[in-house]
Scaffold this active site. Structure first.
Site, mmCIF file in Angstrom:
data_model
loop_
_atom_site.group_PDB
_atom_site.id
_atom_site.type_symbol
_atom_site.label_atom_id
_atom_site.label_comp_id
_atom_site.label_asym_id
_atom_site.label_seq_id
_atom_site.Cartn_x
_atom_site.Cartn_y
_atom_site.Cartn_z
ATOM 1 N N SER A 34 0.839 -1.202 0.000
ATOM 2 C CA SER A 34 0.000 0.000 0.000
ATOM 3 C C SER A 34 0.875 1.253 0.000
ATOM 4 O O SER A 34 0.439 2.320 -0.423
ATOM 5 C CB SER A 34 -0.934 0.010 1.212
ATOM 6 N N ASN A 35 2.105 1.107 0.487
ATOM 7 C CA ASN A 35 3.001 2.273 0.540
ATOM 8 C C ASN A 35 4.413 1.866 0.116
ATOM 9 O O ASN A 35 5.400 2.373 0.633
ATOM 10 C CB ASN A 35 2.986 2.824 1.974
ATOM 11 N N SER A 125 7.787 4.422 18.618
ATOM 12 C CA SER A 125 8.224 5.772 18.219
ATOM 13 C C SER A 125 8.428 6.647 19.444
ATOM 14 O O SER A 125 7.736 6.483 20.463
ATOM 15 C CB SER A 125 7.136 6.380 17.331
ATOM 16 N N TYR A 150 -2.544 8.111 15.265
ATOM 17 C CA TYR A 150 -1.304 7.408 14.929
ATOM 18 C C TYR A 150 -0.459 7.207 16.189
ATOM 19 O O TYR A 150 -0.021 6.092 16.497
ATOM 20 C CB TYR A 150 -0.502 8.188 13.869
ATOM 21 N N LYS A 154 0.753 3.643 18.610
ATOM 22 C CA LYS A 154 2.075 3.215 19.095
ATOM 23 C C LYS A 154 2.022 2.965 20.606
ATOM 24 O O LYS A 154 2.552 1.971 21.106
ATOM 25 C CB LYS A 154 3.138 4.265 18.754
ATOM 26 N N ASN A 180 14.082 10.151 14.793
ATOM 27 C CA ASN A 180 13.693 10.502 13.412
ATOM 28 C C ASN A 180 14.580 9.790 12.387
ATOM 29 O O ASN A 180 15.695 10.252 12.106
ATOM 30 C CB ASN A 180 13.767 12.019 13.229
ATOM 31 N N LEU A 201 10.742 15.945 7.163
ATOM 32 C CA LEU A 201 11.676 17.007 6.792
ATOM 33 C C LEU A 201 12.706 16.575 5.736
ATOM 34 O O LEU A 201 12.885 17.265 4.722
ATOM 35 C CB LEU A 201 12.400 17.507 8.057
ATOM 36 N N ARG A 232 15.307 17.838 16.746
ATOM 37 C CA ARG A 232 15.004 16.402 16.708
ATOM 38 C C ARG A 232 16.311 15.618 16.676
ATOM 39 O O ARG A 232 17.383 16.165 16.385
ATOM 40 C CB ARG A 232 14.231 16.040 15.423
ATOM 41 N N GLY A 298 0.638 20.719 16.504
ATOM 42 C CA GLY A 298 0.970 19.394 17.033
ATOM 43 C C GLY A 298 2.458 19.129 17.155
ATOM 44 O O GLY A 298 2.861 18.153 17.767
HETATM 45 C C1 UD1 Z 1 6.835 12.903 12.645
HETATM 46 C C2 UD1 Z 1 5.612 12.514 13.412
HETATM 47 C C3 UD1 Z 1 5.977 11.413 14.374
HETATM 48 C C4 UD1 Z 1 6.510 10.233 13.593
HETATM 49 C C5 UD1 Z 1 7.695 10.676 12.770
HETATM 50 C C6 UD1 Z 1 8.112 9.549 11.848
HETATM 51 C C7 UD1 Z 1 4.321 14.609 13.515
HETATM 52 C C8 UD1 Z 1 3.796 15.683 14.397
HETATM 53 N N1 UD1 Z 1 5.087 13.674 14.110
HETATM 54 O O1 UD1 Z 1 7.810 13.383 13.570
HETATM 55 O O2 UD1 Z 1 4.834 11.028 15.105
HETATM 56 O O3 UD1 Z 1 6.897 9.224 14.490
HETATM 57 O O4 UD1 Z 1 7.340 11.783 11.946
HETATM 58 O O5 UD1 Z 1 9.205 9.931 11.075
HETATM 59 O O6 UD1 Z 1 4.058 14.571 12.346
HETATM 60 N N2 UD1 Z 1 9.574 20.328 9.321
HETATM 61 C C9 UD1 Z 1 9.612 21.514 8.603
HETATM 62 N N3 UD1 Z 1 9.154 21.506 7.326
HETATM 63 C C10 UD1 Z 1 8.649 20.386 6.725
HETATM 64 C C11 UD1 Z 1 8.637 19.175 7.443
HETATM 65 C C12 UD1 Z 1 9.095 19.185 8.740
HETATM 66 O O7 UD1 Z 1 10.037 22.546 9.122
HETATM 67 O O8 UD1 Z 1 8.225 20.460 5.559
HETATM 68 C C13 UD1 Z 1 10.097 20.305 10.691
HETATM 69 C C14 UD1 Z 1 9.053 19.903 11.723
HETATM 70 O O9 UD1 Z 1 8.396 21.032 12.217
HETATM 71 C C15 UD1 Z 1 9.918 19.226 12.775
HETATM 72 C C16 UD1 Z 1 11.076 18.620 11.980
HETATM 73 O O10 UD1 Z 1 11.094 19.320 10.740
HETATM 74 O O11 UD1 Z 1 10.442 20.171 13.633
HETATM 75 C C17 UD1 Z 1 10.923 17.144 11.738
HETATM 76 O O12 UD1 Z 1 9.640 16.918 11.173
HETATM 77 P P1 UD1 Z 1 9.180 15.482 10.656
HETATM 78 O O13 UD1 Z 1 10.196 14.935 9.735
HETATM 79 O O14 UD1 Z 1 7.784 15.616 10.149
HETATM 80 O O15 UD1 Z 1 9.235 14.575 11.952
HETATM 81 P P2 UD1 Z 1 8.490 14.761 13.369
HETATM 82 O O16 UD1 Z 1 7.464 15.809 13.321
HETATM 83 O O17 UD1 Z 1 9.534 14.896 14.398
#
Ligand code: UD1
Length: 338
Positions: A34-35, A125, A150, A154, A180, A201, A232, A298
């Site tokens: 599925s993914n 997680s 989600y 966990k 992460n 990210l 992170r 969140g």
């Molecule tokens: C996210 C999930 C977490 C999950 C993990 C799996 C959320 C709130 N949490 O963690 O439950 O276990 O992924 O990998 O979604 N960021 C940006 N721009 C972007 C994307 C992210 O600035 O386009 C920042 C976010 O604000 C964060 C950091 O990058 O500070 C990491 O983000 P992300 O990779 O989504 O991971 P988490 O949020 O830590």
């Protein structure tokens, strides 16, 4: 020894299959695709020279799961990755997440409970800690109320496994709480393949660097951190994959001190969003187009692991730096775009 890897064609699953095969385990993968795609198998073969068994199967189909375990009665351990993982989607479709992530876990545990001896590794997680009160986060930090269905799956998953292990002497389990995960195999044969717009990210950064996305939005620069962006603990996926093999061996060799144990898997080092961008710019030699936007609802401010327990009890330690992991993510992005 035959090991079942559910979700073994996914990002962390496929890297773990490689490490298992490198250590001489026989692997059977279940994945519903599925993914993920079946092409991932070719990448695994290119790295290890061995094709794992693969069955396209949806773990929600209970009778098929029962049938699978009848046909593979020699499975001695399960590493369970198969799960849905998009936080936003889980808020929209909670029942989908409870069915996919909890229903299937129950079916698997039922099957394993019928064996005299079984080892189970669960993909958990750091999300279970929410915004922890103290950094770095130890395994003793309290589990905070989940921010999303989600995250709840966990937390509930861990509780279901703990409850089951308590009354099932032959069942031994370890939950690994990942921070992460990022990066790709150094061979660039396997890596992360986000479908659609990446939520995380690092794939968003590499896709922006590759010209697939115009601009990265940095979610907030007014957090109480050194540079104002969230912090992170970015763990290289190959390091993370190795932690699964070490945890599994601990159970298979009866070295566990309890029949349910929990370990953090991170580097112990926190990096801000701006530091991650700098790392990309350094290893790629490219300037990244980004802008600061509002906070993402969140998001927590800071999360990085205390890895003492994994270091001392499992004998596992992350080996790769953020730059090395970023280089692998960038190499992978360039390869799949070429
Ligand atoms: C996210 C999930 C977490 C999950 C993990 C799996 C959320 C709130 N949490 O963690 O439950 O276990 O992924 O990998 O979604 N960021 C940006 N721009 C972007 C994307 C992210 O600035 O386009 C920042 C976010 O604000 C964060 C950091 O990058 O500070 C990491 O983000 P992300 O990779 O989504 O991971 P988490 O949020 O830590």
């Amino acid at each position: 020894m035959k090991i079942l890897v559910t979700g073994g064609l996914g990002f962390i699953g496929s890297h773990t299959v490689v490490e298992l095969q490198n250590e001489g385990f026989d692997v059977v993968i279940i994945d519903d695709c599925s993914n993920s795609t079946e092409n991932v198998l070719d990448g695994i073969v290119a790295i290890t020279g061995k094709r794992p068994l693969f069955e396209k199967l949806d773990l929600k189909e209970k009778s098929k799961v029962e049938d699978f375990f009848k046909r593979h009665s020699d499975v001695v351990g399960v590493i369970h990755f198969a799960a849905s993982k998009a936080v936003g989607e889980s808020v929209e479709k909670p029942l989908l997440y409870y069915e996919n992530n909890i229903g299937t876990l129950v079916y698997l545990l039922k099957e394993l409970s019928q064996k005299n001896n079984a080892s189970f590794i669960f993909s958990s997680s750091c999300t279970v800690y929410g915004q922890a009160d103290q950094m770095p986060i130890t395994e003793d930090a309290p589990v905070k109320p989940a921010e999303s269905p989600y995250g709840n799956t966990k937390q509930m998953g861990e509780e279901i496994i703990a409850d089951t292990c308590k009354v099932t002497p032959g069942l031994n389990a370890i939950a690994l709480r990942y921070f992460n995960p990022m990066g790709a195999h150094p061979s660039t044969e396997i890596g992360e393949l986000p479908i659609g717009v990446p939520q995380n990210l690092v794939p968003f950064i590499t896709q922006t660097g590759a010209g697939l996305r115009e601009q990265l939005s940095v979610f907030g620069d007014d957090y109480p951190t050194e540079d104002g962006t969230c912090v992170r603990d970015y763990i290289y996926v190959v390091d993370l994959a190795k932690a699964h093999v070490i945890a599994l061996k601990r159970l298979l060799e009866n070295k566990n001190s309890d029949n349910y144990e929990v370990f953090n898997v991170g580097t112990g080092k926190g990096s801000s969003v701006l530091e991650v961008i700098q790392s990309f710019e350094k290893v790629s030699g490219k300037k990244l187009n980004y802008k600061i936007v509002d906070r993402r609802p969140g998001d927590i401010t800071t999360a990085y692991a205390d890895t003492t327990k994994a270091n001392e009890v499992l004998g596992w330690k992350s080996a790769y730096s953020l730059d090395e992991a970023m280089k692998s993510a960038w190499d992978w992005e360039q390869k799949i775009r070429s």
